[in-house]
Design a protein around this motif. Structure first.
Motif, PDB file in Angstrom:
ATOM      1  N   THR A 198       9.743  -1.684  -0.370  1.00 51.04           N
ATOM      2  CA  THR A 198       8.668  -1.159  -1.209  1.00 51.04           C
ATOM      3  C   THR A 198       7.478  -2.101  -1.317  1.00 51.04           C
ATOM      4  O   THR A 198       6.365  -1.655  -1.613  1.00 51.04           O
ATOM      5  N   THR A 199       7.712  -3.405  -1.055  1.00 51.56           N
ATOM      6  CA  THR A 199       6.702  -4.410  -1.382  1.00 51.56           C
ATOM      7  C   THR A 199       6.687  -5.512  -0.335  1.00 51.56           C
ATOM      8  O   THR A 199       7.735  -5.889   0.186  1.00 51.56           O
ATOM      9  N   ILE A 200       5.506  -6.022  -0.051  1.00 49.37           N
ATOM     10  CA  ILE A 200       5.375  -7.180   0.821  1.00 49.37           C
ATOM     11  C   ILE A 200       4.510  -8.228   0.131  1.00 49.37           C
ATOM     12  O   ILE A 200       3.547  -7.896  -0.572  1.00 49.37           O
ATOM     13  N   TYR A 201       4.884  -9.498   0.316  1.00 51.38           N
ATOM     14  CA  TYR A 201       4.203 -10.599  -0.389  1.00 51.38           C
ATOM     15  C   TYR A 201       3.586 -11.571   0.605  1.00 51.38           C
ATOM     16  O   TYR A 201       4.172 -11.895   1.637  1.00 51.38           O
ATOM     17  N   HIS A 202       2.394 -12.042   0.248  1.00 50.23           N
ATOM     18  CA  HIS A 202       1.793 -13.201   0.907  1.00 50.23           C
ATOM     19  C   HIS A 202       0.854 -13.857  -0.091  1.00 50.23           C
ATOM     20  O   HIS A 202       0.189 -13.169  -0.874  1.00 50.23           O
ATOM     21  N   TYR A 203       0.817 -15.176  -0.062  1.00 54.69           N
ATOM     22  CA  TYR A 203       0.022 -15.895  -1.054  1.00 54.69           C
ATOM     23  C   TYR A 203      -1.482 -15.732  -0.861  1.00 54.69           C
ATOM     24  O   TYR A 203      -2.268 -15.985  -1.777  1.00 54.69           O
ATOM     25  N   LYS A 204      -1.903 -15.290   0.318  1.00 53.26           N
ATOM     26  CA  LYS A 204      -3.329 -15.085   0.558  1.00 53.26           C
ATOM     27  C   LYS A 204      -3.726 -13.656   0.175  1.00 53.26           C
ATOM     28  O   LYS A 204      -3.326 -12.687   0.821  1.00 53.26           O
ATOM     29  N   LYS A 205      -4.537 -13.549  -0.866  1.00 55.56           N
ATOM     30  CA  LYS A 205      -4.938 -12.244  -1.384  1.00 55.56           C
ATOM     31  C   LYS A 205      -5.670 -11.410  -0.344  1.00 55.56           C
ATOM     32  O   LYS A 205      -5.527 -10.182  -0.289  1.00 55.56           O
ATOM     33  N   GLU A 206      -6.454 -12.086   0.519  1.00 53.32           N
ATOM     34  CA  GLU A 206      -7.277 -11.355   1.483  1.00 53.32           C
ATOM     35  C   GLU A 206      -6.453 -10.616   2.537  1.00 53.32           C
ATOM     36  O   GLU A 206      -6.966  -9.737   3.240  1.00 53.32           O
ATOM     37  N   LYS A 207      -5.176 -10.932   2.660  1.00 52.93           N
ATOM     38  CA  LYS A 207      -4.324 -10.230   3.620  1.00 52.93           C
ATOM     39  C   LYS A 207      -3.865  -8.871   3.113  1.00 52.93           C
ATOM     40  O   LYS A 207      -3.329  -8.060   3.874  1.00 52.93           O
ATOM     41  N   GLY A 208      -4.065  -8.620   1.829  1.00 53.99           N
ATOM     42  CA  GLY A 208      -3.547  -7.412   1.206  1.00 53.99           C
ATOM     43  C   GLY A 208      -3.935  -6.100   1.863  1.00 53.99           C
ATOM     44  O   GLY A 208      -3.065  -5.305   2.251  1.00 53.99           O
ATOM     45  N   PRO A 209      -5.226  -5.806   2.010  1.00 53.80           N
ATOM     46  CA  PRO A 209      -5.625  -4.504   2.567  1.00 53.80           C
ATOM     47  C   PRO A 209      -5.035  -4.225   3.944  1.00 53.80           C
ATOM     48  O   PRO A 209      -4.534  -3.113   4.191  1.00 53.80           O
ATOM     49  N   SER A 210      -5.067  -5.215   4.835  1.00 50.86           N
ATOM     50  CA  SER A 210      -4.546  -4.981   6.183  1.00 50.86           C
ATOM     51  C   SER A 210      -3.026  -4.822   6.172  1.00 50.86           C
ATOM     52  O   SER A 210      -2.478  -4.000   6.922  1.00 50.86           O
ATOM     53  N   LEU A 211      -2.323  -5.588   5.329  1.00 51.88           N
ATOM     54  CA  LEU A 211      -0.864  -5.470   5.270  1.00 51.88           C
ATOM     55  C   LEU A 211      -0.434  -4.137   4.670  1.00 51.88           C
ATOM     56  O   LEU A 211       0.535  -3.518   5.129  1.00 51.88           O
ATOM     57  N   GLU A 212      -1.119  -3.696   3.635  1.00 47.77           N
ATOM     58  CA  GLU A 212      -0.783  -2.397   3.042  1.00 47.77           C
ATOM     59  C   GLU A 212      -0.994  -1.274   4.054  1.00 47.77           C
ATOM     60  O   GLU A 212      -0.194  -0.345   4.155  1.00 47.77           O
ATOM     61  N   LYS A 213      -2.078  -1.370   4.827  1.00 49.45           N
ATOM     62  CA  LYS A 213      -2.364  -0.343   5.835  1.00 49.45           C
ATOM     63  C   LYS A 213      -1.333  -0.380   6.953  1.00 49.45           C
ATOM     64  O   LYS A 213      -0.856   0.665   7.413  1.00 49.45           O
ATOM     65  N   GLU A 214      -0.956  -1.581   7.377  1.00 50.10           N
ATOM     66  CA  GLU A 214      -0.021  -1.719   8.493  1.00 50.10           C
ATOM     67  C   GLU A 214       1.396  -1.307   8.122  1.00 50.10           C
ATOM     68  O   GLU A 214       2.083  -0.647   8.903  1.00 50.10           O
ATOM     69  N   THR A 215       1.851  -1.694   6.932  1.00 51.28           N
ATOM     70  CA  THR A 215       3.250  -1.491   6.555  1.00 51.28           C
ATOM     71  C   THR A 215       3.488  -0.293   5.646  1.00 51.28           C
ATOM     72  O   THR A 215       4.619   0.199   5.558  1.00 51.28           O
ATOM     73  N   GLY A 216       2.458   0.150   4.932  1.00 58.34           N
ATOM     74  CA  GLY A 216       2.638   1.206   3.948  1.00 58.34           C
ATOM     75  C   GLY A 216       3.309   0.734   2.679  1.00 58.34           C
ATOM     76  O   GLY A 216       3.726   1.556   1.844  1.00 58.34           O
ATOM     77  N   LEU A 217       3.411  -0.583   2.489  1.00 57.42           N
ATOM     78  CA  LEU A 217       4.072  -1.145   1.314  1.00 57.42           C
ATOM     79  C   LEU A 217       3.047  -1.640   0.300  1.00 57.42           C
ATOM     80  O   LEU A 217       1.892  -1.898   0.634  1.00 57.42           O
ATOM     81  N   ASN A 218       3.499  -1.767  -0.938  1.00 57.82           N
ATOM     82  CA  ASN A 218       2.670  -2.397  -1.960  1.00 57.82           C
ATOM     83  C   ASN A 218       2.529  -3.880  -1.649  1.00 57.82           C
ATOM     84  O   ASN A 218       3.471  -4.517  -1.175  1.00 57.82           O
ATOM     85  N   PHE A 219       1.370  -4.432  -1.954  1.00 57.17           N
ATOM     86  CA  PHE A 219       1.110  -5.836  -1.653  1.00 57.17           C
ATOM     87  C   PHE A 219       0.992  -6.651  -2.940  1.00 57.17           C
ATOM     88  O   PHE A 219       0.363  -6.224  -3.906  1.00 57.17           O
ATOM     89  N   TYR A 220       1.632  -7.834  -2.941  1.00 59.85           N
ATOM     90  CA  TYR A 220       1.484  -8.809  -4.027  1.00 59.85           C
ATOM     91  C   TYR A 220       1.061 -10.147  -3.424  1.00 59.85           C
ATOM     92  O   TYR A 220       1.577 -10.549  -2.373  1.00 59.85           O
ATOM     93  N   HIS A 221       0.152 -10.818  -4.097  1.00 59.35           N
ATOM     94  CA  HIS A 221      -0.147 -12.202  -3.720  1.00 59.35           C
ATOM     95  C   HIS A 221       0.221 -13.162  -4.843  1.00 59.35           C
ATOM     96  O   HIS A 221       0.200 -14.373  -4.662  1.00 59.35           O
ATOM     97  N   ASP A 222       0.608 -12.614  -5.999  1.00 64.82           N
ATOM     98  CA  ASP A 222       1.001 -13.402  -7.169  1.00 64.82           C
ATOM     99  C   ASP A 222       2.522 -13.311  -7.305  1.00 64.82           C
ATOM    100  O   ASP A 222       3.064 -12.274  -7.702  1.00 64.82           O
ATOM    101  N   TRP A 223       3.214 -14.411  -6.956  1.00 61.72           N
ATOM    102  CA  TRP A 223       4.682 -14.403  -6.996  1.00 61.72           C
ATOM    103  C   TRP A 223       5.220 -14.174  -8.408  1.00 61.72           C
ATOM    104  O   TRP A 223       6.215 -13.485  -8.596  1.00 61.72           O
ATOM    105  N   GLY A 224       4.555 -14.751  -9.387  1.00 63.70           N
ATOM    106  CA  GLY A 224       4.999 -14.587 -10.769  1.00 63.70           C
ATOM    107  C   GLY A 224       5.012 -13.129 -11.204  1.00 63.70           C
ATOM    108  O   GLY A 224       5.931 -12.682 -11.896  1.00 63.70           O
TER     109      GLY A 224
END
Length: 367
Positions: free
Chosen positions: A37-63
Motif C-alpha cells: 500500500t505504501t512506499i517510503y523514501h527520505y527524499k520528498k521530491e521522489k514522491g510524484p514519480s514513485l506514486e505514478k510508477e508503483t501506484g502506492l502511497n508515498f511517505y518521506h516522513d518515517w515518523g
C-alpha cells in the motif's frame, strides 16, 4: 504448505528502492496474504514519480509512516546503516517487520530489536531467502535424514565478480562502517545456511582483506578510500545436533572476475553432496545438486516436488522472497514465532563479528 487464518490481507509498506522495489514489491503483488500500500523514501521530491510508477502511497516522513493506522507491517530493504534506527522506531509503534540482512550493524542492535519485538508481541522476519529455495530445502532434507552419515568436512565457496571492476563507482558498500563489504552481502547468508544445515558455529578464525582500495565517485574524478572488505577466508568449527565437531572452510569474494559462483561441498562417511551454481544474478535458475555414494557413483538430484514453486519468474529471486513473505504473514496472523527471524539474524551476525575480530587479532575466536 502455509497455514494462515486470514480475514483480510495485511497492509504492507516498503522502504528501499533497490531490492525493495525490484523484488519485494513484485512478490507482494502476487501474495494471497499481503498487499502493498505504501512506499517510503527520505527524499520528498521522489514522491510524484514513485506514486505514478508503483501506484502506492508515498511517505518521506518515517515518523508519520510508522504511526499510520493504515499500515500493518513494513519491509525494510534500505542500506544497512539505517536499518536499526528505522526498525526500532517501527517496533516502538507496533509495526510488524520484515528485514533485509545484515539486520543491523552490531549484534547489540539486533538484541535491542529482539527485546522490543518480544515486549510488543510483534513478528520480525529476516529475509534469509535461500531457506526457501527448492534445492536448498532438498539439501536440508538429505542432511537431516543422515544420508551422508557422519559429516567429515564442509567447504563453502562463494566467489562473485559483482565488484571486480575497479571502475565501479564508490557508494555505501565501500564503507565498512556503513555495513558494506562481502561479509554483510554474502557472509550473512552463508553463515545462516551453515547454521540451518549443520548446527552452531562455536569457534572461528578468519582473514579479511580489501583488494580494490580506492574507487571514484559516480560522474566525478574524485577518488575515495574503500574500507569494506571484498575477500573473506574463514575456518569454522561447527557443532551439530549430535554434539560432533565438524570443520568448515568458507571463502567469500566479491572481486572474483568470472568466479565459480556458489559452491557447497559436504563430505561424509556414507557419501558426498555438491550444491552449486555459476549464475551470479539469480537464486533459483542455474543451481544443481549432486550426490556421490560410497561406490563413487554420482547422481543429479532434483528437488522433491513438495518444495517446488507454484510459479517462477524470469527473475528467480522473486519466488523465494514470496515464500518468505508467506512465513511472515503466517506468523502475524496466527501469532506464532517466525523462522527465519531475529534469532537467526543474531546467530549469523555473531559469526560475522567473530571473523572480523579474528582477522584483527590473528587468533581464533570462541562464539
Amino acid at each position: 504448505m502455509t497455514n494462515i487464518n486470514i480475514s483480510r490481507k495485511l497492509r504492507i509498506a516498503i522502504a528501499g528502492l533497490g531490492f525493495g522495489k525490484k523484488i519485494h514489491l513484485e512478490a507482494l503483488k502476487e501474495s494471497d496474504y499481503l498487499i502493498p500500500t505504501t512506499i517510503y523514501h527520505y527524499k520528498k521530491e521522489k514522491g510524484p514519480s514513485l506514486e505514478k510508477e508503483t501506484g502506492l502511497n508515498f511517505y518521506h516522513d518515517w515518523g508519520k509512516l510508522v504511526k499510520s493506522k493504515d499500515i500493518d507491517g513494513i519491509i525494510i530493504a534500505t542500506s544497512p546503516e539505517s536499518r536499526f534506527k528505522l526498525a526500532k522506531e517501527a517496533l516502538e509503534n507496533n509495526k510488524h517487520l520484515l528485514l533485509e540482512k545484515p539486520v543491523a550493524l552490531t549484534s547489540e542492535e539486533i538484541e535491542e530489536l529482539q527485546r522490543i519485538s518480544l515486549i510488543n508481541n510483534l513478528s520480525v522476519c529476516v529475509d534469509f531467502e535461500y531457506r526457501a529455495v527448492p534445492l536448498f530445502l532438498q539439501t536440508k532434507k538429505i542432511i537431516d535424514e543422515n544420508i551422508l552419515g557422519k559429516i567429515y568436512l564442509i567447504k563453502l565457496d562463494w566467489l562473485m565478480g559483482s565488484r571486480s571492476d575497479p571502475k565501479r563507482a564508490w557508494n555505501w558498500y565501500s564503507l565498512r562502517e556503513k555495513g558494506g563489504g562481502v561479509i554483510g552481502a554474502l557472509g550473512t547468508h552463508a553463515f545462516d545456511m551453515l547454521n540451518w544445515f549443520f548446527g552452531e558455529s562455536i569457534k572461528v578464525s578468519g582473514k579479511i582483506s580489501t583488494s580494490i582500495n580506492e574507487r571514484s565517485l559516480s560522474n566525478s574524478s574524485k577518488i575515495l578510500e574503500v574500507t569494506s572488505e571484498d575477500i573473506c577466508i574463514a575456518n569454522l568449527e561447527i557443532t551439530n545436533y549430535d554434539s560432533a565437531l565438524i570443520p568448515c572452510q568458507v571463502s567469500l569474494s566479491s572481486i572474483s572476475k568470472n568466479g565459480r559462483g556458489f559452491s557447497l561441498e559436504v563430505y561424509g562417511s556414507e557419501g558426498s553432496l555438491f550444491l552449486s551454481s555459476e549464475n551470479q544474478k539469480d537464486y533459483v535458475h542455474g543451481f544443481n545438486l549432486k550426490f556421490s555414494n560410497k561406490e563413487d557413483k554420482t547422481y543429479n538430484l532434483p528437488a522433491d516436488p513438495l518444495y517446488n514453486f507454484e510459479k517462477t519468474w524470469s527473475d528467480g529471486r522473486i519466488a523465494p522472497v514470496k515464500r518468505i513473505h508467506n512465513l511472515w504473514a503466517e506468523s502475524i496472523n496466527n501469532q506464532t514465532p517466525v523462522i527465519p527471524g531475529l534469532s537467526e539474524g543474531l546467530t549469523s551476525q555473531r559469526v560475522c563479528e567473530a571473523i572480523r575480530r579474528s582477522s584483527e587479532s590473528g587468533i581464533s575466536i570462541k562464539i
